[in-house]
Write an enzyme that holds these catalytic residues in place. Structure first.
Site, PDB file in Angstrom:
ATOM      1  N   GLN A 203       0.841  -1.194   0.000  1.00 33.65           N
ATOM      2  CA  GLN A 203       0.000   0.000   0.000  1.00 33.65           C
ATOM      3  C   GLN A 203       0.879   1.249   0.000  1.00 33.65           C
ATOM      4  O   GLN A 203       2.058   1.208   0.335  1.00 33.65           O
ATOM      5  CB  GLN A 203      -0.944  -0.036   1.202  1.00 33.65           C
ATOM      6  CG  GLN A 203      -1.954  -1.169   1.117  1.00 33.65           C
ATOM      7  CD  GLN A 203      -2.931  -1.184   2.271  1.00 33.65           C
ATOM      8  OE1 GLN A 203      -2.694  -0.583   3.323  1.00 33.65           O
ATOM      9  NE2 GLN A 203      -4.051  -1.872   2.089  1.00 33.65           N
ATOM     10  N   GLU A 245      -3.280  12.853  -4.080  1.00 32.93           N
ATOM     11  CA  GLU A 245      -4.741  12.880  -3.937  1.00 32.93           C
ATOM     12  C   GLU A 245      -5.293  14.293  -3.901  1.00 32.93           C
ATOM     13  O   GLU A 245      -6.419  14.531  -4.363  1.00 32.93           O
ATOM     14  CB  GLU A 245      -5.158  12.112  -2.675  1.00 32.93           C
ATOM     15  CG  GLU A 245      -5.132  10.608  -2.799  1.00 32.93           C
ATOM     16  CD  GLU A 245      -3.737  10.008  -2.772  1.00 32.93           C
ATOM     17  OE1 GLU A 245      -3.615   8.797  -3.044  1.00 32.93           O
ATOM     18  OE2 GLU A 245      -2.765  10.754  -2.482  1.00 32.93           O
ATOM     19  N   GLU A 294     -12.815  -6.476   9.909  1.00 38.93           N
ATOM     20  CA  GLU A 294     -12.554  -5.834   8.624  1.00 38.93           C
ATOM     21  C   GLU A 294     -13.708  -6.008   7.639  1.00 38.93           C
ATOM     22  O   GLU A 294     -14.752  -6.568   7.966  1.00 38.93           O
ATOM     23  CB  GLU A 294     -11.254  -6.393   8.027  1.00 38.93           C
ATOM     24  CG  GLU A 294      -9.995  -5.699   8.549  1.00 38.93           C
ATOM     25  CD  GLU A 294      -9.735  -4.363   7.855  1.00 38.93           C
ATOM     26  OE1 GLU A 294     -10.543  -3.967   6.985  1.00 38.93           O
ATOM     27  OE2 GLU A 294      -8.722  -3.719   8.188  1.00 38.93           O
ATOM     28  N   HIS A 403      -3.302  -3.250  -9.712  1.00 36.86           N
ATOM     29  CA  HIS A 403      -3.560  -3.271  -8.266  1.00 36.86           C
ATOM     30  C   HIS A 403      -5.051  -3.431  -7.988  1.00 36.86           C
ATOM     31  O   HIS A 403      -5.448  -4.249  -7.149  1.00 36.86           O
ATOM     32  CB  HIS A 403      -3.046  -1.988  -7.621  1.00 36.86           C
ATOM     33  CG  HIS A 403      -3.325  -1.892  -6.156  1.00 36.86           C
ATOM     34  ND1 HIS A 403      -2.585  -2.576  -5.215  1.00 36.86           N
ATOM     35  CD2 HIS A 403      -4.288  -1.221  -5.462  1.00 36.86           C
ATOM     36  CE1 HIS A 403      -3.072  -2.317  -4.007  1.00 36.86           C
ATOM     37  NE2 HIS A 403      -4.090  -1.503  -4.133  1.00 36.86           N
TER      38      HIS A 403
END
Length: 504
Positions: A203, A245, A294, A403
């Site tokens: 990540q 971002e 999760e 990804h």
């Protein structure tokens, strides 16, 4: 189904869907009847999260807890900030409003909007002074900068501790300054001055942290809660490595995000944030993190050693709002945000490869384990000499190296007479068009360790198959068999007659 048309252009500075901070966004939800103010006193220890979890399961308005036990008056918690909406006929309202679109935006329009912004020219953020930044209304330094002042939630009974971060972004920058990343990763409270959280090498935060480790220096970070509703949304979608971002959000909106320098580290954060925590991330994996429930929807028993976040400064707005995501069985923010973001990436990547694709969608109730790709009726004319097996193989070639493509275990390729965001439509198509054994191709490689469908050995190794299913109908003449439905099995004058007299 035809190619989707965006029903609103990205917002401008005075656009009708311009929400500069979390509070204006909450006003918009309240106008829709999609915000519930909870006035009674609640505990941040499980109670607020349990209320939030039930709100997902009942698809009820987002709860805003206005009185939280054990903290200063005015400190608040917000549950389900981007869950499915309770507004009738507008299930994606919270997601759509977060990215500058109207509440009635459809799934296909939402994914198209995000995919378009991915290829737009980034709009860099605009730096404002501290006097113009709401997040600087209160500045806590030294011993005053402690998490003990805040309603840090415990989310699930079986979690390893309280989790300050379930819906905030971690701001990090490479040592050479070439890449500033805003991303979401879970973070657990150790004590008032320390936290620990997942830093996964694959990540983005793991990539940046590793560069600081190689220098032998702790990584400066800022943890941001609240602010412009697009900030955590974009932090949760899998943009390509190296993408800033902040620039993507600017392209999404057509105007720059306002940022302000931190107090103690060389980073900038959204000026409208509710709470900002500053400090450094250790170069070693020094603390045990987890377990935590999760997105697959199951209780976890797994822990791991992770780096430690020091808490060196905290700034916050007056009467700050701390968001909670009570992650678990769908549908919650992982499914509405990460799943939608993955679909937008899949759509953009397949189109960049020259493949005719109508839309992509991660079915919300499949807990981000599935992806559906729909293709237009004329795909055979656009790919002459290609049959459905070869078309599905070409999709697999692209996504098996991606990804986002490898983030889901199964991808289903369907004709676009199916709306993949309509669970009734999709379930019927999967049952009637997917062969039980054949017309599937597996691509071994990296698999997400939190996908619950894999064996423990595959999850530990992060290696296994992703599968592409050819569900395209064999229609050599290019025509479509009609559905035996009200819409397609009866002529228009008969349908009109029935509708006109439905309530007689």
């Amino acid at each position: 189904m035809t190619s989707p048309t965006i029903i609103a252009e990205p917002r401008g500075p005075s656009g009708p869907y311009s929400y500069k901070d979390l509070r204006s966004y909450l006003h918009a939800l309240e106008a829709l009847g999609d915000l519930r103010r909870v006035h009674r006193t609640v505990s941040a220890d499980l109670e607020a999260a349990a209320f939030t979890r039930l709100s997902y399961e009942r698809q009820s308005p987002a709860p805003l807890f206005e009185n939280v036990r054990g903290v200063a008056p005015g400190f608040r918690l917000l549950g389900a900030p981007a869950g499915l909406s309770a507004a009738p006929g507008k299930p994606l309202a919270r997601v759509a409003l977060s990215v500058g679109l109207p509440a009635e935006t459809t799934a296909a329009e939402l994914v198209e909007h995000l995919a378009r912004a991915r290829d737009a020219v980034p709009v860099p953020p605009r730096t404002v002074g501290r006097a113009d930044a709401a997040c600087k209304q209160n500045v806590l330094l030294g011993d005053d900068a402690t998490l003990d002042r805040f309603p840090v939630p415990r989310v699930h009974e079986f979690d390893g501790g309280r989790y300050p971060n379930t819906w905030g972004i971690i701001v990090a920058r490479t040592p050479d300054g070439r890449w500033t990343n805003w991303s979401i990763a879970r973070i657990m409270m150790v004590d008032g001055k320390h936290m620990t959280g997942l830093v996964i090498p694959a990540q983005h935060i793991g990539m940046i942290w590793q560069e600081w480790v190689e220098r032998g220096e702790p990584m400066p970070y800022a943890l941001v809660q609240g602010g412009d509703p697009a900030v955590p949304f974009v932090g949760g979608i899998p943009l390509p490595p190296g993408t800033d971002e902040a620039g993507y959000i600017g392209a999404l909106y057509g105007e720059p995000v306002e940022v302000v320098p931190c107090e103690t580290v060389d980073l900038e954060v959204p000026a409208s944030a509710e709470i900002v925590i500053e400090g450094h991330l250790s170069i070693g994996r020094d603390a045990e993190e987890g377990p935590f429930g999760e997105f697959a929807g199951y209780a976890s028993t797994r822990t791991s050693m992770q780096p430690v976040y020091s808490v060196e400064a905290i700034t916050h707005r007056d009467d700050p709002i701390w968001p909670i995501v009570a992650e678990g069985r769908p549908v919650d923010e992982f499914h509405t945000v990460t799943g939608v973001g993955q679909a937008a990436e899949v759509l953009a990547e397949l189109r960049a490869a020259g493949l005719p694709v109508t839309t992509a969608w991660s079915p919300l109730r499949a807990a981000a384990h599935w992806m559906v790709v729909t293709v237009p009726q004329d795909w055979r004319e656009r790919l002459p000499g290609v049959d459905s097996a070869e078309f599905t193989h070409r999709i697999g070639e692209v996504l098996s190296e991606s990804h986002s493509g490898r983030a889901t275990a199964a991808t289903f390729v369907l004709d676009d007479d199916i709306d993949p965001a309509d669970d009734t439509d999709l379930l019927w198509a999967l049952a009637t068009r997917i062969h039980p054994l054949e017309k599937a191709e597996a691509w071994p490689g990296f698999v997400h360790p939190l996908l619950n469908c894999y064996t423990p050995q595959e999850r530990a190794a992060q290696y296994g198959p992703i599968v592409f299913h050819d569900g395209l109908q064999p229609v050599p003449d290019g025509s479509r068999l009609p559905h035996c439905s009200f819409a397609q099995a009866y002529p228009e004058h008969v349908r009109r007659l029935v509708l006109d007299h439905w309530d007689d």
